[in-house]
Write an enzyme that holds these catalytic residues in place. Structure first.
Site, PDB file in Angstrom:
ATOM      1  N   GLU A   1       0.804  -1.218   0.000  1.00  0.00           N
ATOM      2  CA  GLU A   1       0.000   0.000   0.000  1.00  0.00           C
ATOM      3  C   GLU A   1       0.843   1.277   0.000  1.00  0.00           C
ATOM      4  OE1 GLU A   1      -2.553  -3.308   1.463  1.00  0.00           O
ATOM      5  OE2 GLU A   1      -0.524  -2.612   1.919  1.00  0.00           O
TER       6      GLU A   1
ATOM      7  N   HIS B   1     -10.356  -5.734   9.368  1.00  0.00           N
ATOM      8  CA  HIS B   1     -10.980  -5.434   8.086  1.00  0.00           C
ATOM      9  C   HIS B   1     -12.312  -4.707   8.247  1.00  0.00           C
ATOM     10  CE1 HIS B   1      -8.241  -8.770   7.118  1.00  0.00           C
ATOM     11  NE2 HIS B   1      -8.206  -8.270   5.893  1.00  0.00           N
TER      12      HIS B   1
END
Length: 328
Positions: A60, A129
Site C-alpha cells: 500500500e 478489516h
C-alpha cells in the site's frame, strides 16, 4: 433513471471516465482479472487492457507513492486500497506528499488522484478489516474525503472525484455495495462539498454519513409513527464539510443528533457539534447535542458483539426519542 446496485454505479463511473479521458487509469490489488473483491472493477481490464487496469502486489505504501507520482506527471490514477484498515500504510504519501504539493508549489503542481477504499463493520470481517477511519483522514488539510450513501451519489461523486485536481479519498461501506437505487441516465456529477437533506422534518436533525444515513432514514420512519418528525442530513462530503446546510437544519429543528460508525471519541460528530456550538445555530438549541458513535473498542468478529459496537437502528430510535422528549 436506471436501477443500479451501489457497486454497479461505481463501475459505471469508472468506465465512463476511462472512456472519456485516456489519462484515467485504475490500479490496486485484485482489481484486474478478478474484477475487485466487491466487483467494482469487473470487466474493466477486458475493455481497457492491462496498461490502464493494473493488478499490483500488496504494498500500500508503494502504491500510494506511485499514485502521487503519476498524478504529478499528467495522469489521473484511481487507486484501490483493499480495506480502509490498511490506509494507515499510505499515510506518508498522503500526508507528506499528496496533501501539501499544491501548497508548497503555489498551485503549479496538480494532484488529481482518487484513493478508493472500503470500510465499516457488519460483514463479520473482524478487527483488521472493519475500521472506519474517516475522521482521521479528514483531519488532513489538502485532502478531500467523501462517503456517498446511495448508488446515485456513488456514481456522481466518483466522477467528480476523478475530475478533481486535488487528492480525494473515496470511502465506500462494504454493506452498501448490494444496495439498489435509482441512478440518473446520461452525464452528471454530484458536487464535492455539498450535503443533501434526505428527509425533511421539524423536531430533530440527524446528521450522518455513509450507511448511517440509511439507518437514520429507517429510524425516522419508525419515529414518524410516534409523532416525531426527523430531518436527516447526509453530509456526503466529510472534508470540506457543508456547514451551512447543517446550521440551517439545526436552526429549524432546534435539536441535533450526530450518528456515525467510527469510534465516538474525536469522531465526525465532535466536529459537527463544535461547529454548531460556534455558530448562530447554538442559540436555537432546545436540548444538548447528542453524539451516537461506535464503541471504544476494535470491531469484534462475533456477529452479535459486532452489532453491539456499532450504532444500530434501535439505538438511533432510542437516542432520538430521548432527545425530543427531554430525557437527555
Amino acid at each position: 433513471m436506471a436501477m443500479m446496485r451501489y457497486a454497479e454505479a461505481l463501475n459505471a463511473a469508472l468506465r465512463e471516465e476511462m472512456q472519456a479521458d485516456p489519462s484515467v487509469f485504475v490500479f490496486g490489488e485484485d482489481i484486474g482479472r478478478y474484477g475487485g473483491v466487491f466487483k467494482v472493477t469487473k470487466g474493466l481490464m477486458e475493455e481497457f487492457g492491462e496498461t490502464r487496469v493494473r493488478d499490483t502486489p500488496i504494498s500500500e505504501q508503494a502504491l500510494t507513492a506511485m499514485a502521487v507520482t503519476a498524478a504529478m506527471t499528467g495522469t489521473r490514477p484511481v487507486l484501490e486500497i483493499m480495506y480502509a484498515d490498511f490506509v494507515p500504510l499510505t499515510l506518508d504519501a498522503l500526508v507528506n506528499q499528496a496533501s501539501i504539493y499544491n501548497y508548497i508549489w503555489n498551485g503549479q503542481v496538480k494532484m488529481p488522484f482518487v484513493l478508493r477504499t472500503q470500510g465499516g463493520g457488519g460483514a463479520g470481517a473482524g478487527a483488521q478489516h472493519s475500521k472506519s477511519l474517516d475522521s482521521m483522514l479528514a483531519h488532513i488539510p489538502g485532502i478531500k474525503v467523501v462517503a456517498p450513501s446511495t448508488p446515485a451519489d456513488a456514481k456522481g461523486m466518483l466522477k467528480a472525484a476523478i475530475r478533481d485536481d486535488q487528492p480525494v479519498v473515496f470511502l465506500e461501506h462494504k454493506l452498501l455495495y448490494k444496495m439498489k437505487g435509482p441512478v440518473p441516465e446520461g452525464y452528471y456529477t454530484v458536487p464535492i462539498g455539498k450535503a443533501d437533506i434526505r428527509r425533511e422534518g421539524r423536531d430533530l436533525t440527524i446528521v450522518a454519513t455513509s450507511i448511517m444515513v440509511q439507518k437514520a432514514l429507517d429510524a425516522a420512519a419508525v419515529l414518524e409513527s410516534e409523532g416525531i418528525d426527523v430531518e436527516v442530513v447526509d453530509l456526503r462530503t466529510i472534508r470540506p464539510m457543508d456547514k451551512q446546510t447543517v446550521i440551517d437544519s439545526v436552526k429549524k429543528t432546534s435539536r441535533l443528533l450526530c450518528v456515525y460508525e467510527a469510534v465516538k471519541t474525536l469522531g465526525i460528530g465532535a466536529e459537527v457539534s463544535a461547529m454548531i456550538a460556534e455558530s448562530e445555530a447554538f442559540d436555537y438549541l432546545d436540548a444538548p447535542i447528542v453524539r451516537l458513535g461506535g464503541a471504544e473498542t476494535p470491531i469484534p468478529y462475533n456477529p452479535e458483539l459486532e452489532k453491539a459496537t456499532v450504532p444500530q437502528i434501535p439505538d438511533i430510535i432510542t437516542a432520538a426519542r430521548d432527545l425530543v422528549k427531554g430525557v437527555r
